[in-house]
Structure formats: C-alpha cells, structure tokens
Design an enzyme around this catalytic site. Structure first.
Site, PDB file in Angstrom:
ATOM      1  N   ASN A 196      -0.575  -1.849  -7.261  1.00  0.00           N
ATOM      2  CA  ASN A 196       0.412  -1.267  -6.334  1.00  0.00           C
ATOM      3  C   ASN A 196       1.645  -2.157  -6.226  1.00  0.00           C
ATOM      4  O   ASN A 196       2.779  -1.672  -6.191  1.00  0.00           O
ATOM      5  CB  ASN A 196      -0.215  -1.057  -4.949  1.00  0.00           C
ATOM      6  CG  ASN A 196      -1.021   0.223  -4.879  1.00  0.00           C
ATOM      7  OD1 ASN A 196      -0.469   1.309  -4.940  1.00  0.00           O
ATOM      8  ND2 ASN A 196      -2.333   0.100  -4.784  1.00  0.00           N
TER       9      ASN A 196
ATOM     10  N   ARG B 224     -10.442 -15.905  12.644  1.00  0.00           N
ATOM     11  CA  ARG B 224      -9.406 -14.945  12.251  1.00  0.00           C
ATOM     12  C   ARG B 224      -8.046 -15.328  12.808  1.00  0.00           C
ATOM     13  O   ARG B 224      -7.033 -15.211  12.138  1.00  0.00           O
ATOM     14  CB  ARG B 224      -9.782 -13.532  12.712  1.00  0.00           C
ATOM     15  CG  ARG B 224      -8.766 -12.503  12.263  1.00  0.00           C
ATOM     16  CD  ARG B 224      -9.285 -11.098  12.337  1.00  0.00           C
ATOM     17  NE  ARG B 224      -8.702 -10.410  13.474  1.00  0.00           N
ATOM     18  CZ  ARG B 224      -8.858  -9.114  13.707  1.00  0.00           C
ATOM     19  NH1 ARG B 224      -9.612  -8.377  12.927  1.00  0.00           N
ATOM     20  NH2 ARG B 224      -8.297  -8.561  14.763  1.00  0.00           N
TER      21      ARG B 224
ATOM     22  N   HIS C 117      -3.671   3.084   1.982  1.00  0.00           N
ATOM     23  CA  HIS C 117      -5.118   3.279   2.140  1.00  0.00           C
ATOM     24  C   HIS C 117      -5.578   4.424   1.232  1.00  0.00           C
ATOM     25  O   HIS C 117      -4.949   5.489   1.214  1.00  0.00           O
ATOM     26  CB  HIS C 117      -5.429   3.612   3.605  1.00  0.00           C
ATOM     27  CG  HIS C 117      -6.894   3.816   3.832  1.00  0.00           C
ATOM     28  ND1 HIS C 117      -7.794   2.771   3.847  1.00  0.00           N
ATOM     29  CD2 HIS C 117      -7.627   4.937   4.006  1.00  0.00           C
ATOM     30  CE1 HIS C 117      -9.007   3.245   4.036  1.00  0.00           C
ATOM     31  NE2 HIS C 117      -8.933   4.558   4.142  1.00  0.00           N
TER      32      HIS C 117
END
Ligand code: GRF
Length: 223
Positions: free
Chosen positions: A13, A66, A110
C-alpha cells in the site's frame, strides 16, 4: 502537506501511495518519513527505493507498555511535522496518547467493509460468515478498533472457490486503488468531517446522479 506513513509488513500500500505521488496524482504532498515497528518490514525496501527517510521503533522493546510505545512514536515523529499520518498495514492499535497529538489526522486502510469485520486478519472471518461482497475501507482513526469515520470504501465479490489468500489478493487490489485516492482527496482539501460523517467536496453532480443507480449485485441475477 507532510505525510508520515506507518507500516508493519511488506508495504505494498505504501508503494502504491508513492507511485501515485510520483505520477502527480497526489498533489501538495511530501512523504516525509516511513515508520515501522518491524525491522524486517518490506516497507523499508520500498522507502529506500523512493528515498523516503525511515524510523524503526520495535514494538518488542515496549512489551505491555502501550503508552510508552506511543510516546516514543510521538517523540521520533515530532521533527517531521506530519500533517497527516497514514496507517498502511500498521499492525498496532493506537490509543489516546498518540491520537490526541494528531486529532483527525490519522487514517487507516482496513481489508473489510466496516463496520463489519473490524480487527486483524479478517479475510477468513469474511469467508466463514459467507458474505457475498467483501472490500476495503479507508477511515479516520479514533480510539476504538477500526471504528472511526469512513472516508471511502471499495467492494469486491467473494467467489465460491476463494480461500483467505485469494480473497486477500482481490481485496488488496482495491486497497491499492483506494488509499492513494483517499490521501489525494485529503491533500487537495476536499475532505471534511462532521461527527461520524465524512463529506467529499466537488464531486460532479452528474457522477453522483449516475452512481445512485449503479448497483452491484453478486452473484449476478441473470444466471
Ligand atoms: C493490507 O491488507 C491492509 O489492509 C492490512 O494489512 C495489509 C498490508 O499490506 N491491514 P501491505 O503491507 O500494504 O502490503
């Protein structure tokens, strides 16, 4: 517009973004950096080929932390002054720490027609569910998983003979078309967001009128 692209894998992509940019199809934009969390990502070769600077922030160094990972991403990205962050196969969910620094400036591709099939590796899920139409979605990223406002979607048929790989390949073709288009619309200033609704400015009325009657039915009705 300064664009930063985040990738975890092969980078097809990302490659299509750069090729469309080279063809002049994405205007007023510069791809200032590609950041990956995977030092073996194919996207690093793509970046090298197109002379885009790279950053590697291995996720493994941050284990369950995270927030620490996101703070590090912000720190290394900061000098590039990105106006738009494109997640192109970036396999980490980003939370508030990161997103608050780039409000409505992060988009994601997505491989499903959201809001159906959010999450990871959704090709087999689509087959198992028996959907007849699959596709891809480019959306703004919010704190949920694949839940932000939808910018553009593309549809492909699901064939009886499909397995997860053949379906992923077909969806990838539409991803390669959609993501550069979404970025081009944003850099051209044609995208506005109001709540969940994304509007695209300046689509000729004739195209909208024709499209309103363009229906894709699968399997075809005349069999
Ligand atoms: C794409 O299918 C994307 O939708 C998904 O991961 C894949 C990335 O492919 N999230 P690539 O790295 O762009 O080739």
């Amino acid at each position: 517009m300064n664009i930063a692209v985040l990738c975890s894998g092969r980078g097809s992509n990302f490659l299509n973004l750069l090729m469309d940019h080279e063809k002049g199809l994405i205007t007023d934009a510069e791809f200032v950096v590609m950041l990956t969390d995977n030092k073996a990502a194919g996207a690093l070769n793509v970046a090298r080929e197109f002379e885009v600077p790279t950053l590697v922030v291995p996720r493994s160094a941050y284990h369950a932390n995270r927030e620490g990972f996101e703070r590090r991403l912000l720190e290394v990205l900061e000098p590039y002054r990105a106006d738009l962050i494109v997640l192109a196969g970036f396999e980490r969910v980003l939370g508030e720490t990161f997103l608050n620094a780039y409000p409505q400036k992060v988009i994601n591709i997505h491989p499903a027609l959201l809001p159906s099939f959010p999450g990871h590796r959704v090709w087999q899920d689509q087959l198992d569910h028996g959907v007849k139409l699959a596709g891809a979605t480019v959306h703004f990223v919010d704190v949920g998983v694949d839940s932000g406002p939808i910018i553009i979607q593309g549809v492909v048929p699901v064939l009886d003979a499909d397995d997860a790989d053949t379906l992923a390949d077909r969806i990838l073709q539409v991803e390669h078309w959609l993501l550069p288009k979404a970025v081009a619309l944003i850099t051209a200033g044609r995208v506005t967001v109001s709540g969940r609704k994304v509007a695209i400015k300046d689509i000729p009325r004739k195209i909208i009128e024709d499209a309103a009657f363009h229906t894709m039915v699968w399997p075809p009705l005349d069999v």
